[in-house]
Motif scaffolding. Sequence first.
Motif, PDB file in Angstrom:
ATOM      1  N   ARG A 276       0.456  -9.366  -5.881  1.00  0.00           N
ATOM      2  CA  ARG A 276       1.240  -8.594  -4.561  1.00  0.00           C
ATOM      3  C   ARG A 276       0.655  -8.626  -3.128  1.00  0.00           C
ATOM      4  NH1 ARG A 276       4.065  -3.245  -6.012  1.00  0.00           N
ATOM      5  NH2 ARG A 276       5.790  -3.787  -4.548  1.00  0.00           N
ATOM      6  N   ALA A 277       1.281  -8.536  -2.187  1.00  0.00           N
ATOM      7  CA  ALA A 277       0.675  -8.430  -0.922  1.00  0.00           C
ATOM      8  C   ALA A 277      -0.210  -7.200  -0.661  1.00  0.00           C
ATOM      9  CB  ALA A 277       1.502  -8.656   0.388  1.00  0.00           C
ATOM     10  N   ASP A 278      -1.122  -7.085   0.166  1.00  0.00           N
ATOM     11  CA  ASP A 278      -1.714  -5.333   0.062  1.00  0.00           C
ATOM     12  C   ASP A 278      -0.568  -4.565   1.041  1.00  0.00           C
ATOM     13  OD1 ASP A 278      -4.079  -3.791  -0.059  1.00  0.00           O
ATOM     14  OD2 ASP A 278      -3.616  -3.741   2.123  1.00  0.00           O
ATOM     15  N   ALA A 279      -0.644  -3.407   0.386  1.00  0.00           N
ATOM     16  CA  ALA A 279       0.368  -2.256   0.970  1.00  0.00           C
ATOM     17  C   ALA A 279       0.172  -1.850   2.305  1.00  0.00           C
ATOM     18  CB  ALA A 279       0.352  -1.092  -0.031  1.00  0.00           C
ATOM     19  N   GLN A 280      -1.290  -1.913   2.743  1.00  0.00           N
ATOM     20  CA  GLN A 280      -1.630  -1.735   4.107  1.00  0.00           C
ATOM     21  C   GLN A 280      -1.686  -2.625   5.119  1.00  0.00           C
ATOM     22  OE1 GLN A 280      -5.250   0.645   4.425  1.00  0.00           O
ATOM     23  NE2 GLN A 280      -5.208   1.180   2.234  1.00  0.00           N
ATOM     24  N   LYS A 281      -2.215  -3.945   4.726  1.00  0.00           N
ATOM     25  CA  LYS A 281      -2.118  -5.098   5.556  1.00  0.00           C
ATOM     26  C   LYS A 281      -1.654  -6.240   4.661  1.00  0.00           C
ATOM     27  CE  LYS A 281      -6.316  -2.811   7.464  1.00  0.00           C
ATOM     28  NZ  LYS A 281      -7.491  -2.506   7.677  1.00  0.00           N
ATOM     29  N   PRO A 282      -0.407  -6.517   4.793  1.00  0.00           N
ATOM     30  CA  PRO A 282       0.254  -7.536   3.877  1.00  0.00           C
ATOM     31  C   PRO A 282      -0.073  -8.981   4.431  1.00  0.00           C
ATOM     32  CG  PRO A 282       1.999  -6.527   5.260  1.00  0.00           C
ATOM     33  CD  PRO A 282       0.280  -5.553   5.515  1.00  0.00           C
ATOM     34  N   GLY A 283      -0.646  -9.334   5.315  1.00  0.00           N
ATOM     35  CA  GLY A 283      -1.269 -10.508   5.800  1.00  0.00           C
ATOM     36  C   GLY A 283      -0.204 -11.262   6.451  1.00  0.00           C
ATOM     37  N   ARG A 284      -0.555 -12.631   6.688  1.00  0.00           N
ATOM     38  CA  ARG A 284       0.044 -13.720   7.535  1.00  0.00           C
ATOM     39  C   ARG A 284       1.358 -13.811   6.729  1.00  0.00           C
ATOM     40  NH1 ARG A 284      -3.406 -16.998   7.050  1.00  0.00           N
ATOM     41  NH2 ARG A 284      -4.952 -16.413   8.858  1.00  0.00           N
ATOM     42  N   GLY A 285       2.424 -13.799   7.511  1.00  0.00           N
ATOM     43  CA  GLY A 285       3.814 -14.443   7.303  1.00  0.00           C
ATOM     44  C   GLY A 285       4.386 -13.270   6.384  1.00  0.00           C
ATOM     45  N   ILE A 286       3.886 -12.343   6.145  1.00  0.00           N
ATOM     46  CA  ILE A 286       4.785 -11.086   5.582  1.00  0.00           C
ATOM     47  C   ILE A 286       4.596 -10.013   6.306  1.00  0.00           C
ATOM     48  CG2 ILE A 286       4.651  -9.734   3.326  1.00  0.00           C
ATOM     49  CD1 ILE A 286       2.679 -11.944   2.092  1.00  0.00           C
ATOM     50  N   GLY A 302      12.101 -10.409 -19.670  1.00  0.00           N
ATOM     51  CA  GLY A 302      12.084 -10.227 -20.991  1.00  0.00           C
ATOM     52  C   GLY A 302      10.886 -10.924 -21.626  1.00  0.00           C
ATOM     53  N   ARG A 303      10.188 -11.965 -20.629  1.00  0.00           N
ATOM     54  CA  ARG A 303       8.829 -12.205 -20.962  1.00  0.00           C
ATOM     55  C   ARG A 303       7.747 -11.563 -20.480  1.00  0.00           C
ATOM     56  NH1 ARG A 303       9.916 -17.599 -22.839  1.00  0.00           N
ATOM     57  NH2 ARG A 303       7.813 -17.478 -23.516  1.00  0.00           N
ATOM     58  N   PRO A 304       6.610 -11.648 -20.853  1.00  0.00           N
ATOM     59  CA  PRO A 304       5.311 -10.677 -20.253  1.00  0.00           C
ATOM     60  C   PRO A 304       5.072 -11.032 -18.985  1.00  0.00           C
ATOM     61  CG  PRO A 304       4.829 -11.840 -22.405  1.00  0.00           C
ATOM     62  CD  PRO A 304       6.059 -12.541 -21.994  1.00  0.00           C
ATOM     63  N   VAL A 305       5.052  -9.830 -17.968  1.00  0.00           N
ATOM     64  CA  VAL A 305       4.689 -10.077 -16.937  1.00  0.00           C
ATOM     65  C   VAL A 305       3.586  -9.229 -16.360  1.00  0.00           C
ATOM     66  CG1 VAL A 305       5.598  -9.587 -14.357  1.00  0.00           C
ATOM     67  CG2 VAL A 305       7.226 -10.191 -16.155  1.00  0.00           C
ATOM     68  N   ILE A 306       2.441  -9.768 -15.725  1.00  0.00           N
ATOM     69  CA  ILE A 306       1.337  -9.332 -15.412  1.00  0.00           C
ATOM     70  C   ILE A 306       1.189  -9.267 -13.852  1.00  0.00           C
ATOM     71  CG2 ILE A 306      -1.328  -9.391 -15.373  1.00  0.00           C
ATOM     72  CD1 ILE A 306      -1.001 -10.957 -17.866  1.00  0.00           C
ATOM     73  N   VAL A 307       0.881  -8.111 -13.175  1.00  0.00           N
ATOM     74  CA  VAL A 307       1.120  -8.031 -11.871  1.00  0.00           C
ATOM     75  C   VAL A 307      -0.533  -7.354 -11.456  1.00  0.00           C
ATOM     76  CG1 VAL A 307       1.390  -6.406 -10.064  1.00  0.00           C
ATOM     77  CG2 VAL A 307       3.335  -7.261 -11.393  1.00  0.00           C
ATOM     78  N   ALA A 308      -0.814  -8.264 -10.234  1.00  0.00           N
ATOM     79  CA  ALA A 308      -2.065  -8.109  -9.528  1.00  0.00           C
ATOM     80  C   ALA A 308      -1.958  -7.584  -8.501  1.00  0.00           C
ATOM     81  CB  ALA A 308      -3.315  -9.536  -9.631  1.00  0.00           C
ATOM     82  N   GLU A 309      -2.536  -6.478  -8.156  1.00  0.00           N
ATOM     83  CA  GLU A 309      -2.148  -5.730  -6.923  1.00  0.00           C
ATOM     84  C   GLU A 309      -3.629  -4.999  -6.595  1.00  0.00           C
ATOM     85  OE1 GLU A 309       0.533  -2.293  -4.686  1.00  0.00           O
ATOM     86  OE2 GLU A 309       0.741  -2.991  -6.909  1.00  0.00           O
ATOM     87  N   HIS A 310      -3.781  -4.991  -5.265  1.00  0.00           N
ATOM     88  CA  HIS A 310      -5.151  -4.304  -5.000  1.00  0.00           C
ATOM     89  C   HIS A 310      -5.385  -2.837  -5.071  1.00  0.00           C
ATOM     90  CE1 HIS A 310      -9.204  -3.718  -3.188  1.00  0.00           C
ATOM     91  NE2 HIS A 310      -8.707  -3.173  -2.186  1.00  0.00           N
ATOM     92  N   GLU A 311      -4.397  -2.134  -4.549  1.00  0.00           N
ATOM     93  CA  GLU A 311      -4.404  -0.494  -4.782  1.00  0.00           C
ATOM     94  C   GLU A 311      -3.558  -0.243  -5.678  1.00  0.00           C
ATOM     95  OE1 GLU A 311      -3.594   1.518  -1.123  1.00  0.00           O
ATOM     96  OE2 GLU A 311      -4.225   0.039   0.229  1.00  0.00           O
ATOM     97  N   PRO A 312      -4.006   0.787  -6.602  1.00  0.00           N
ATOM     98  CA  PRO A 312      -3.459   1.318  -7.935  1.00  0.00           C
ATOM     99  C   PRO A 312      -2.300   2.117  -7.456  1.00  0.00           C
ATOM    100  CG  PRO A 312      -5.460   2.496  -7.516  1.00  0.00           C
ATOM    101  CD  PRO A 312      -5.522   1.537  -6.420  1.00  0.00           C
TER     102      PRO A 312
END
Length: 390
Positions: A276-286, A302-312
Motif C-alpha cells: 500500500r502507498a503511505d497514508a500520509q505521503k502516497p508518493g509519485r503518481g498517486i 478466496g486465496r491468501p492475501v498479505i498486505v504490507a503497509e507502513h502505518e498500522p
Amino acid sequence: MLAVYLAPFYIIVNSYLLFRIHKWLGVCHVLFGKLWMRMIISLVYVFLAVTPLIAFFLPAGGLRRILMLTGNYWLGFLLYLVLAVLAADVVCLFRFLITRKRIRRSALWGGICAGLVILVSLWGIWQARDIHVTPYEITVAKDGGALDDLNVVLIADLHLGYNIGTARMADMVEKINEQNADLVVIAGDIFDNEYEALDDPDKLADILQGIQSKYGVYACYGNHDVEEKILAGFTFGGSGKKESSRQMDGFLEKAGIRLLRDEAVWIADSFYLCGRADAQKPGRGIRTRKTADRLAEELDTGRPVIVAEHEPQDFQELAECGIDVALCGHTHDGQMFPANLIMKFLWENSYGYLKKDTLHTIVTSGVGLFGPNMRVGTIAEICRIKIHFQ
C-alpha cells in the motif's frame, strides 16, 4: 512552523540544565567554580545543544555527517538528562513540602544522577545496534495452492542515513539469511528523508542485494521515504506534494528490491502480496491511495492475501474485505522510554501481534532509528513469520 514555536522552550530547558550542571560541579570541586572553567563548560554545552541546528544548514559532506550523528546522540542524552533533573527537582519539592527543609546540594546525589544518565544512554546506544529475531506463527484458513507453509521475514524502518549505514545493514542481512526466508517484506521507511545522507549508496545496494529469499524481496514506501530536510524530528521542505527522489527508486532497483506502489502481485501461484502507498505521503503518481475495498476488489480474496503497509491502521476495513495478514512498522514501539508507554494508546496495535476478526496483524519495532541514536525499553528486530495455510 511548530519547530519555530518550540525553539524558546528548547532554549529555556537547556539554560536551566546548564545552570543545574554548574551548581552540581561547583559542589564537586572548587575548580569548577572558577570563571574560566565555567566558560569552557558552557561553551561545550552550547555547542552540543546547537549541533543539530548547525548540521541542518551545512551542505552534504563529511562534516555534516559528523555533526548530524553527534546531534542525534545528544538528543537522546538530553532526554534522559531532562528526566533525571526533573525527577530530582520533584523529590526536592516533596521533601520541602513535607519537612519545610531544603535539601542540601550534594556531590554524591548529583553524581548518581549523572551516572544513571550516562549508563542509560550507553545502554540505549548498544540496544540500537543489537538486532533481535522475533518469531511469530499464524494460520490462514485459506488454500495456499502448492504451499502448505510460507516463511516470511518482515523488516521495516531501516532509516538509511546518518544513523544507519553499511555496518548495520550487513548485520541485518546476515540475520535475515539465517532465517531461510521464502519471502522478505520491507514495510516502509527505508530511507531517512535524505538520499544524500547514505554513507555509501553503492555498497549499501550491494549489501541489500545479498538478501536471500525464494520468492524475492518486496517493499512499500513509508512517510520518511521522501526528499525533505529534518531538524530534530521536524520536517522542512514546503507544503507541496512530497515524493521519493529518483535516486531512492533507482537504489531499490539496484538492490534487487521490488517496490509495490499501491499494487498487488500474485506469487508462486499461491498468494497475493499487496504493497500500500503511505497514508500520509502516497508518493509519485498517486494522488490518493486505494481504499481497502478498492484494493480487495482487484483480487480473488478466496486465496491468501498479505498486505504490507507502513502505518498500522485500517485493520477493521482490511478484515472486512477478506485480507488475511497485515505487516506494518512505523511506530518503532516508541523507540525510547517513556515513549514506548504511550504508543499503545495511539495505535490499535502499536507493536507485536493482534488478531482483528480473521485478520492477523503484526507490527515490528523496526531495524533502524529516527532521531536519537538510541533504543531504551525497545529492541531493534527482524520478524520471522511462519504462515500455515489450511
